[in-house]
Design an enzyme around this catalytic site. Structure first.
Site, PDB file in Angstrom:
ATOM      1  N   HIS A 106       1.001  -1.194   0.112  1.00 18.36           N
ATOM      2  CA  HIS A 106       0.092  -0.183  -0.014  1.00 18.36           C
ATOM      3  C   HIS A 106       0.671   1.186   0.004  1.00 18.36           C
ATOM      4  CE1 HIS A 106      -3.410  -2.512   1.730  1.00 18.36           C
ATOM      5  NE2 HIS A 106      -3.417  -2.704   0.441  1.00 18.36           N
ATOM      6  N   SER A 173      -5.771  -7.354  10.662  1.00 23.54           N
ATOM      7  CA  SER A 173      -7.273  -7.876  10.932  1.00 23.54           C
ATOM      8  C   SER A 173      -7.751  -8.345   9.308  1.00 23.54           C
ATOM      9  CB  SER A 173      -7.875  -6.682  11.112  1.00 23.54           C
ATOM     10  OG  SER A 173      -7.910  -5.805  10.123  1.00 23.54           O
TER      11      SER A 173
END
Ligand code: BV8
Length: 232
Positions: A106, A173
């Site tokens: 990212h 997560s």
């Protein structure tokens, strides 16, 4: 003897004990900002100064942070394995801990680019201000993948994951896609180790080894398992 390929997939949780906020633990807020207000192209069009302020602040925090025992432990595993780190984090703590192969899915907060030409990329450690221009005359923006933007490093990350002999997941997560899908590209019999202070839901056919501890403590158990049971 050929070293086994160890892929380590990390998220914000591995940098939490270096003092950097995570996406989820801060109740969906990053340093008081709503993600939708700052990490999207729409935010950039609507209020570029707020986006620049958000990343300028995070860049300062990251400059003041240090790699923790988890980052350092992963770098040390390079003595025994061919380690490939694939991180969702935009910080440079893996590199500063000594990891040699780090793929940022990212983007990276210490890089900026022309908002018109994504191949015009420059290093930065200070602030980006409105009016700072790239050599093509376009405004400079953080070299970061925002929500709704394509993930250019996805293909290389998939290829690395497909070749993994061992796959480790630390501090994520697994809610953001397509990053979270990387796990599905590993061969079904490849052992997966998950280190997280609260293990996320993962379904796996092959061996799934869970270490539910903060990263800086659980890294010791991960090293022990990898070096005794899984190195040969
Ligand atoms: C894309 C850079 C295709 C920015 C990031 C609905 C609307 C809009 C979009 C979507 C939608 N539904 C799905 C999508 C796609 C979207 C997405 O997945 N959204 C999610 C939220 C549902 N994905 C995208 O938009 C991606 N692009 O799909 O493009 C496309 C494009 C154009 C046209 C057609 C198709 C791009 C996503 C990239 C976004 N950029 N980061 C920045 O950092 O500023 S995402 C960012 O958030 C991170 O990079 C990371 O990926 C994610 C945060 O996740 P984690 O790292 O996992 O962190 P989190 O806080 O969630 O979890 C922390 C974990 O650590 C927890 O498990 C916790 O228990 C643990 N932990 C905490 N402390 C510790 C610990 N563990 C151990 N020790 C501790 N001490």
């Amino acid at each position: 003897m050929q070293q086994k390929k160890l892929v380590v997939f990390t998220g914000a949780g591995i940098s939490a004990e270096s003092g950097l906020k995570t996406f989820r633990d801060s109740d969906g807020l990053w340093d008081g900002y709503r993600v939708e207000d700052v990490a999207t192209p729409m935010a950039w069009q609507k209020d570029p100064n707020q986006v620049l302020r958000f990343y300028n602040e995070r860049r300062k925090n990251i400059l003041e942070a240090d790699p923790n025992e988890a980052h350092i432990g992963i770098a040390a595993l390079e003595k025994h394995f061919d380690v490939h780190v694939i991180t969702q984090n935009i910080d440079n703590l893996h590199e500063r801990a000594g990891s040699k192969k780090v793929l940022h899915l990212h983007g990276e907060i210490f890089k900026m680019r022309s908002e018109k030409n994504e191949s015009l990329i420059y290093p930065i450690i200070g602030d980006i201000q409105w009016g700072d221009l790239a050599e093509d005359g376009a405004q400079l923006r953080p070299h970061i993948v925002w929500f709704h933007e394509q993930v250019p490093m996805l293909e290389p990350a998939i290829r690395i994951s497909m070749d993994a002999d061992l796959f480790v997941v630390i501090g994520t997560s697994l809610v953001v896609y397509p990053a979270a899908s990387l796990l599905q590209y590993t061969a079904p019999f490849v052992p997966v180790f998950v280190l997280d202070k609260k293990i996320p839901a993962i379904s796996r056919q092959g061996p799934l080894i869970k270490i539910e501890q903060p990263a800086t403590e659980g890294i010791r158990e991960l090293e022990r398992l990898l070096l005794t049971d899984w190195m040969g």
